[in-house]
Scaffold this motif. Sequence first.
Motif, PDB file in Angstrom:
ATOM      1  N   TRP A 241       0.774  -1.224   0.101  1.00 38.37           N
ATOM      2  CA  TRP A 241       0.205   0.095   0.032  1.00 38.37           C
ATOM      3  C   TRP A 241       1.051   1.354  -0.143  1.00 38.37           C
ATOM      4  CZ3 TRP A 241      -5.455   0.006   0.356  1.00 38.37           C
ATOM      5  CH2 TRP A 241      -6.149  -1.385   0.586  1.00 38.37           C
ATOM      6  N   ILE A 242       0.529   2.294  -0.890  1.00 35.04           N
ATOM      7  CA  ILE A 242       1.257   3.408  -1.141  1.00 35.04           C
ATOM      8  C   ILE A 242       0.332   4.476  -0.280  1.00 35.04           C
ATOM      9  CG2 ILE A 242       2.273   5.322  -2.396  1.00 35.04           C
ATOM     10  CD1 ILE A 242       2.788   2.921  -4.325  1.00 35.04           C
ATOM     11  N   GLY A 243       0.974   5.185   0.575  1.00 39.59           N
ATOM     12  CA  GLY A 243       0.151   6.217   1.387  1.00 39.59           C
ATOM     13  C   GLY A 243       0.452   7.762   0.760  1.00 39.59           C
ATOM     14  N   GLY A 244      -0.705   8.505   0.720  1.00 40.06           N
ATOM     15  CA  GLY A 244      -0.433   9.808   0.349  1.00 40.06           C
ATOM     16  C   GLY A 244      -1.307  10.956   1.282  1.00 40.06           C
ATOM     17  N   SER A 245      -1.169  12.036   1.149  1.00 41.53           N
ATOM     18  CA  SER A 245      -2.016  13.010   2.353  1.00 41.53           C
ATOM     19  C   SER A 245      -2.174  14.321   1.649  1.00 41.53           C
ATOM     20  CB  SER A 245      -1.625  13.110   3.870  1.00 41.53           C
ATOM     21  OG  SER A 245      -2.302  13.945   4.592  1.00 41.53           O
ATOM     22  N   ASP A 246      -3.384  14.959   1.390  1.00 42.58           N
ATOM     23  CA  ASP A 246      -3.478  16.084   1.049  1.00 42.58           C
ATOM     24  C   ASP A 246      -3.353  17.072   2.067  1.00 42.58           C
ATOM     25  OD1 ASP A 246      -5.767  16.047   2.846  1.00 42.58           O
ATOM     26  OD2 ASP A 246      -7.105  16.268   1.095  1.00 42.58           O
TER      27      ASP A 246
ATOM     28  N   GLY B 204       0.322   6.217  -5.905  1.00 39.88           N
ATOM     29  CA  GLY B 204      -0.776   6.373  -4.975  1.00 39.88           C
ATOM     30  C   GLY B 204      -1.505   7.784  -5.397  1.00 39.88           C
ATOM     31  N   SER B 205      -2.203   8.338  -4.300  1.00 39.16           N
ATOM     32  CA  SER B 205      -2.590   9.697  -4.660  1.00 39.16           C
ATOM     33  C   SER B 205      -2.794  10.311  -3.310  1.00 39.16           C
ATOM     34  CB  SER B 205      -4.045   9.413  -5.227  1.00 39.16           C
ATOM     35  OG  SER B 205      -5.119   8.860  -4.289  1.00 39.16           O
ATOM     36  N   ARG B 206      -3.180  11.444  -3.404  1.00 31.98           N
ATOM     37  CA  ARG B 206      -3.238  12.604  -2.365  1.00 31.98           C
ATOM     38  C   ARG B 206      -4.674  13.187  -2.085  1.00 31.98           C
ATOM     39  NH1 ARG B 206       1.958  13.030  -0.725  1.00 31.98           N
ATOM     40  NH2 ARG B 206       3.664  12.811  -2.290  1.00 31.98           N
ATOM     41  N   SER B 207      -5.770  12.366  -2.344  1.00 32.55           N
ATOM     42  CA  SER B 207      -7.118  12.976  -2.279  1.00 32.55           C
ATOM     43  C   SER B 207      -7.575  12.900  -1.147  1.00 32.55           C
ATOM     44  CB  SER B 207      -7.971  12.282  -3.487  1.00 32.55           C
ATOM     45  OG  SER B 207      -7.787  10.905  -2.878  1.00 32.55           O
ATOM     46  N   ALA B 208      -7.178  12.665  -0.055  1.00 23.35           N
ATOM     47  CA  ALA B 208      -7.546  12.453   1.233  1.00 23.35           C
ATOM     48  C   ALA B 208      -6.418  12.740   2.396  1.00 23.35           C
ATOM     49  CB  ALA B 208      -8.331  11.182   1.621  1.00 23.35           C
ATOM     50  N   PRO B 209      -6.965  13.147   3.568  1.00 18.30           N
ATOM     51  CA  PRO B 209      -5.930  13.327   4.598  1.00 18.30           C
ATOM     52  C   PRO B 209      -4.977  11.907   4.967  1.00 18.30           C
ATOM     53  CG  PRO B 209      -8.194  13.983   5.323  1.00 18.30           C
ATOM     54  CD  PRO B 209      -8.313  13.562   4.260  1.00 18.30           C
ATOM     55  N   ASN B 210      -5.809  10.777   4.788  1.00 16.93           N
ATOM     56  CA  ASN B 210      -5.001   9.398   4.713  1.00 16.93           C
ATOM     57  C   ASN B 210      -5.417   8.696   3.609  1.00 16.93           C
ATOM     58  OD1 ASN B 210      -3.342   9.153   7.455  1.00 16.93           O
ATOM     59  ND2 ASN B 210      -5.037  10.256   8.206  1.00 16.93           N
ATOM     60  N   ASP B 211      -4.753   8.770   2.742  1.00 18.78           N
ATOM     61  CA  ASP B 211      -5.145   8.080   1.207  1.00 18.78           C
ATOM     62  C   ASP B 211      -4.192   7.031   1.207  1.00 18.78           C
ATOM     63  OD1 ASP B 211      -6.317   7.289  -1.125  1.00 18.78           O
ATOM     64  OD2 ASP B 211      -5.982   9.616  -2.040  1.00 18.78           O
TER      65      ASP B 211
END
Length: 222
Positions: A123-128, A155-162
């Motif tokens: 899983w790759i994590g991102g955060s806006d 991954g993506s940054r479409s949510a605080p914990n994505d």
Amino acid sequence: MKVILSTVTILFLVCAGPAARASLIVNGSFESGPSLGPSLAIVVPKPSSPTISPFAITGWEVTVEEVDYIQSGAFSGFFTDNSGLLAQDGIRFIDLTGGDDGFATIQQTVMLQVGMFYQLDFWIGGSDRFLQYGDAGDPGVVVSISGLADTTASGSRSAPNDWQLNTLNFVAQEKFTTIAFSGLQQDLCCYIGLDNVSLRKVPEPSSVLLIGVGLAGMMRRR
């Protein structure tokens, strides 16, 4: 009482069997490692000598730059609800953003059967919440499997914990196979999370259907 299994059920059981086995990756969710202290995050550097670092993450080796070893709730000041970054699985994870000299790389060597099919999930994590530093684009990871070409996942940054699931299927080329994850992004800011890494042997794709059809035929004859 007779128990009749449909072809679909048989195929499910055949395919699900290997997936239910334990992962070949040690500490795939990064739960075992040094204490993180009140800040809930520490920097794990690349070892400067062959000796085991007191900050080593169990089962893993940092080979390039440094990784941030993080626990859920860290960096809560960036979140309006003070929740902070959250792990995808368990309570710990890592950040591959690295430092001033480049992105981080973390790796593990596993013993595989040459010629067999394997499935790597991670899983790759991102955060806006970290885009205030600039538009860094979506988080990315380069996956290197010894004996095979590198593969890029994103991954993506479409949510605080994505957290985004990525799956890679491959045929083992070496008995001792090193699997490495390196950060990839437009610049060196923000956050590239990695969590819940698992590796399992799976059936050869073409053989799954043949096995299922054979079992179904046996059930019909009975």
